[in-house]
Design a protein around this motif. Sequence first.
Motif, mmCIF file in Angstrom:
data_model
loop_
_atom_site.group_PDB
_atom_site.id
_atom_site.type_symbol
_atom_site.label_atom_id
_atom_site.label_comp_id
_atom_site.label_asym_id
_atom_site.label_seq_id
_atom_site.Cartn_x
_atom_site.Cartn_y
_atom_site.Cartn_z
ATOM 1 N N SER A 75 14.450 21.371 7.000
ATOM 2 C CA SER A 75 14.405 21.934 8.436
ATOM 3 C C SER A 75 13.109 21.465 9.067
ATOM 4 O O SER A 75 13.113 21.291 10.354
ATOM 5 N N GLU A 76 11.999 21.378 8.543
ATOM 6 C CA GLU A 76 10.602 21.194 9.035
ATOM 7 C C GLU A 76 10.785 19.859 9.517
ATOM 8 O O GLU A 76 10.269 19.044 10.654
ATOM 9 N N ALA A 77 11.536 18.820 8.740
ATOM 10 C CA ALA A 77 11.413 17.549 9.019
ATOM 11 C C ALA A 77 12.345 17.298 10.056
ATOM 12 O O ALA A 77 12.202 16.339 11.300
ATOM 13 N N LYS A 78 13.450 18.056 10.424
ATOM 14 C CA LYS A 78 14.447 17.967 11.533
ATOM 15 C C LYS A 78 13.711 18.416 12.835
ATOM 16 O O LYS A 78 13.805 17.848 14.009
ATOM 17 N N LYS A 79 12.590 19.582 12.735
ATOM 18 C CA LYS A 79 12.073 19.909 13.871
ATOM 19 C C LYS A 79 11.051 18.901 14.441
ATOM 20 O O LYS A 79 10.801 18.954 15.622
ATOM 21 N N VAL A 80 10.400 18.268 13.514
ATOM 22 C CA VAL A 80 9.618 17.019 13.804
ATOM 23 C C VAL A 80 10.344 16.024 14.719
ATOM 24 O O VAL A 80 9.510 15.521 15.451
ATOM 25 N N SER A 123 0.710 -1.179 0.021
ATOM 26 C CA SER A 123 0.052 -0.002 -0.177
ATOM 27 C C SER A 123 0.905 1.128 -0.118
ATOM 28 O O SER A 123 2.048 1.237 0.420
ATOM 29 N N VAL A 124 0.487 2.242 -0.586
ATOM 30 C CA VAL A 124 0.978 3.665 -0.543
ATOM 31 C C VAL A 124 0.037 4.631 -0.196
ATOM 32 O O VAL A 124 -0.671 5.292 -1.089
ATOM 33 N N PRO A 125 0.143 4.949 1.051
ATOM 34 C CA PRO A 125 -0.899 5.991 1.551
ATOM 35 C C PRO A 125 -0.290 7.437 1.076
ATOM 36 O O PRO A 125 0.916 7.676 1.174
ATOM 37 N N LYS A 126 -1.156 8.125 0.851
ATOM 38 C CA LYS A 126 -0.907 9.376 0.110
ATOM 39 C C LYS A 126 -1.515 10.672 0.676
ATOM 40 O O LYS A 126 -2.880 10.340 1.212
ATOM 41 N N GLU A 127 -0.890 11.465 1.128
ATOM 42 C CA GLU A 127 -1.353 12.888 1.621
ATOM 43 C C GLU A 127 -1.069 13.785 0.862
ATOM 44 O O GLU A 127 0.065 14.185 0.433
ATOM 45 N N ASN A 128 -2.212 14.623 0.271
ATOM 46 C CA ASN A 128 -1.991 15.998 -0.331
ATOM 47 C C ASN A 128 -1.929 16.973 0.511
ATOM 48 O O ASN A 128 -2.759 17.164 1.444
ATOM 49 N N ALA A 129 -0.833 18.174 0.436
ATOM 50 C CA ALA A 129 -1.017 19.226 1.336
ATOM 51 C C ALA A 129 -0.861 20.317 0.222
ATOM 52 O O ALA A 129 -0.214 20.624 -0.771
ATOM 53 N N GLY A 130 -1.764 21.381 0.250
ATOM 54 C CA GLY A 130 -1.950 22.634 -0.441
ATOM 55 C C GLY A 130 -0.873 23.668 -0.245
ATOM 56 O O GLY A 130 -0.363 24.393 -0.781
ATOM 57 N N ASN A 131 -0.319 23.501 0.948
ATOM 58 C CA ASN A 131 0.648 24.655 1.304
ATOM 59 C C ASN A 131 1.610 24.060 2.328
ATOM 60 O O ASN A 131 1.699 22.815 2.557
ATOM 61 N N ARG A 132 2.896 24.714 2.439
ATOM 62 C CA ARG A 132 4.007 24.170 3.404
ATOM 63 C C ARG A 132 3.651 23.960 4.704
ATOM 64 O O ARG A 132 4.102 22.919 5.358
#
Length: 145
Positions: A130-135, A84-93
Amino acid sequence: MSFSGSMRGGRNRKFKSEINVVPYIDVMLVLLIIFMAAAPMQPPSEIELPNAARSTQPPSEYIRIDLKPDASAILTINGRKDGSVPKENAGNRSEMAQKLRTLHADNPELPVMIAADKEIKYDEVIQAISEAKKVGIDRVGLATR
């Protein structure tokens, strides 16, 4: 002919112990002109980025972030054993950051792979890293061809 009188007069002279700096100034001015003429002939500094080779052992399962030029992003979990490939769409950052937090909370061991369109500014890729590191994600990679 008596030389003793003239010799005595020569011994009373004192020698100057000063350095003549005029030739040094002339040399410096010539060098300045040469460097001023040579500087515009050099091409402006260009950054040539190296090609990235594949890593020796890519992760089998990872969160992939596809950054689009229109500021949207698609987050998927690739390499799942069940296919399975769960997909999440994000409209902005900011929405992307929130969805990344959710995916990381569900799968804390997964690394992140960022794939960005070549039209995207470099700063946006850095912000995603940077966002991935913050998480709290330690392993963040960039997808290349």
